[in-house]
Design an enzyme around this catalytic site. Structure first.
Site, PDB file in Angstrom:
ATOM      1  N   LYS A  75     -10.682  -2.603  -2.850  1.00  0.00           N
ATOM      2  CA  LYS A  75     -11.669  -1.517  -3.045  1.00  0.00           C
ATOM      3  C   LYS A  75     -10.618  -0.396  -3.755  1.00  0.00           C
ATOM      4  O   LYS A  75     -11.621   0.416  -4.679  1.00  0.00           O
ATOM      5  CB  LYS A  75     -12.006  -1.145  -1.744  1.00  0.00           C
ATOM      6  CG  LYS A  75     -13.015  -2.017  -0.810  1.00  0.00           C
ATOM      7  CD  LYS A  75     -13.505  -1.090   0.197  1.00  0.00           C
ATOM      8  CE  LYS A  75     -13.406  -2.275   1.311  1.00  0.00           C
ATOM      9  NZ  LYS A  75     -12.292  -2.099   2.054  1.00  0.00           N
ATOM     10  N   LYS A 117      -4.360  -8.902  -5.575  1.00  0.00           N
ATOM     11  CA  LYS A 117      -5.616  -9.165  -4.976  1.00  0.00           C
ATOM     12  C   LYS A 117      -6.843  -8.024  -5.382  1.00  0.00           C
ATOM     13  O   LYS A 117      -6.272  -7.117  -5.685  1.00  0.00           O
ATOM     14  CB  LYS A 117      -5.883  -9.359  -3.467  1.00  0.00           C
ATOM     15  CG  LYS A 117      -5.718  -7.933  -2.761  1.00  0.00           C
ATOM     16  CD  LYS A 117      -5.888  -8.313  -1.235  1.00  0.00           C
ATOM     17  CE  LYS A 117      -6.082  -6.809  -0.608  1.00  0.00           C
ATOM     18  NZ  LYS A 117      -6.771  -6.762   0.423  1.00  0.00           N
ATOM     19  N   LYS A 156       0.792  -1.160   0.095  1.00  0.00           N
ATOM     20  CA  LYS A 156      -0.065   0.074   0.113  1.00  0.00           C
ATOM     21  C   LYS A 156       0.700   1.258   0.083  1.00  0.00           C
ATOM     22  O   LYS A 156       0.542   2.192  -0.627  1.00  0.00           O
ATOM     23  CB  LYS A 156      -0.977   0.058   1.141  1.00  0.00           C
ATOM     24  CG  LYS A 156      -2.104  -0.902   1.022  1.00  0.00           C
ATOM     25  CD  LYS A 156      -3.307  -0.505   1.832  1.00  0.00           C
ATOM     26  CE  LYS A 156      -4.664  -1.294   1.200  1.00  0.00           C
ATOM     27  NZ  LYS A 156      -4.945  -2.501   1.744  1.00  0.00           N
TER      28      LYS A 156
END
Ligand code: AQP
Length: 324
Positions: free
Chosen positions: A198, A195, A115
């Site tokens: 959102k 993956k 991230k």
């Protein structure tokens, strides 16, 4: 008497996708049915601030995720359902755990590494996210945490934190187990090495109508390299196993074996099956989004119930560590 305590949540960082559903929500609904289990399901609005956010989006995402939980079947009479920021003890316990955790343990987290790369300037909340997550779990003395495969490392950290606290100050916390029927990770349609997320490439949302699902599936990468199994194709089969029938899976596996897999046919069936699976959910969610006062009442009641337990744990923690 409840012998098991389950805690789980989802970040208020966007609309929930079918990875969130299969990896987390679906398990929550099963666990909620058990008489011997007390479930806590919260909307992780504080975690929603660890990646880029703006106030308008944060509040609308929070409401959206709350309506999603309820429409999918979370029952606020059976489960304790609340917003993370409404129970202040989470953040206080998180601070205590911050002061017990070496930085190195946080820098090792793969989710932080992934991230941080996609943020212009990663904030320190992104690094300490797993500590807040340990507090979310341990404040209710959870025995198990139903999560998708991507969160396993964070649950391990929560166990380490519990062990460290217990050894140093005296036992308060159980070491929570990861609850997973089978490790499950739904991959991105356009980048199947990553993956579904959102905040990543367009995810298949629980809210999507069949037409929208088809539009997204059309972009799904299905290329195969050097005779290896294509992760994109396997991802589509994984979805078919969950939303379709065994006959459909056998039929397309048969085509695959003969090298005659018709992707357009597979995608059409998937779009229809996934869209149909969530029909009732979509209707309920629309209804709930029109009842903001009801949502606020239910969340306030949940926060009250959660607070009682959280305050007691924090009291025990403060006594052990010498905070007056
Ligand atoms: N692709 C996935 N496959 C299976 N399970 C998944 N989960 C998330 N993505 C997948 C599970 O969903 C639960 C809620 O996740 P979260 O919102 O707390 O955080 P996340 O794991 O970071 O989810 P996203 O969707 O990738 O959101 P963003 O982009 O906001 O970070 C967790 O139990 C998770 O395992």
């Amino acid at each position: 008497m409840k012998s098991e305590t389950i805690v789980s949540g989802a970040r208020a960082s966007g609309k929930l996708h079918i990875g969130n559903y299969l990896g987390a929500l679906k398990q929550w609904l099963e666990l909620q049915k058990k008489e011997t289990t007390q479930c806590y399901f919260f909307i992780a609005d504080l975690h929603g601030m660890t990646t880029s956010f703006n106030p308008k989006e944060l509040s609308s995402n929070t409401l959206d995720v709350a309506a999603t939980y309820l429409a999918a079947g979370i029952d606020p009479k059976k489960s304790i359902f609340f917003l993370q920021n409404h129970v202040l003890e989470h953040a206080t316990l998180s601070w205590v755990f911050n002061c017990l955790t070496p930085l190195g343990e946080l820098y090792r987290m793969t989710q932080f590494k992934d991230k941080a790369q996609s943020e212009d300037q990663a904030n320190s909340g992104l690094l300490t996210y797993p500590i807040l997550m340990a507090a979310d779990i341990l404040i209710y003395k959870a025995t198990a945490v139903p999560v998708g495969d991507d969160q396993t490392q964070h649950i391990e950290l929560a166990r380490t934190v519990a062990r460290k606290f217990n050894n140093r100050f005296g036992k308060i916390f159980p070491e929570p187990q990861t609850y997973m029927r089978k490790p499950l990770r739904i991959m991105s349609l356009t980048d199947p090495e990553k993956k579904m997320s959102k905040t990543g490439d367009e995810a298949l949302l629980m809210d999507d109508e069949p037409k929208e699902i088809m539009r997204k599936l059309k972009k799904a990468v299905t290329a195969t390299e050097g005779g290896k199994k294509s992760p994109g194709v396997e991802n589509l089969f994984l979805l078919l196993e969950h939303f379709g029938t065994k006959e459909q899976t056998d039929y397309f596996r048969g085509q695959q074996k003969n090298d005659s897999l018709k992707f357009s046919e597979l995608k059409e069936i998937l779009a229809r099956d996934i869209g149909n699976y969530f029909v009732e959910y979509r209707e309920k969610k629309q209804e709930l989004l029109g009842k903001k006062e009801y949502l606020a009442e239910v969340l306030a009641d949940g926060a009250n119930r959660a607070h009682k337990v959280a305050a007691q744990t924090l009291f025990e923690v403060k006594q052990k560590i010498g905070l007056l």
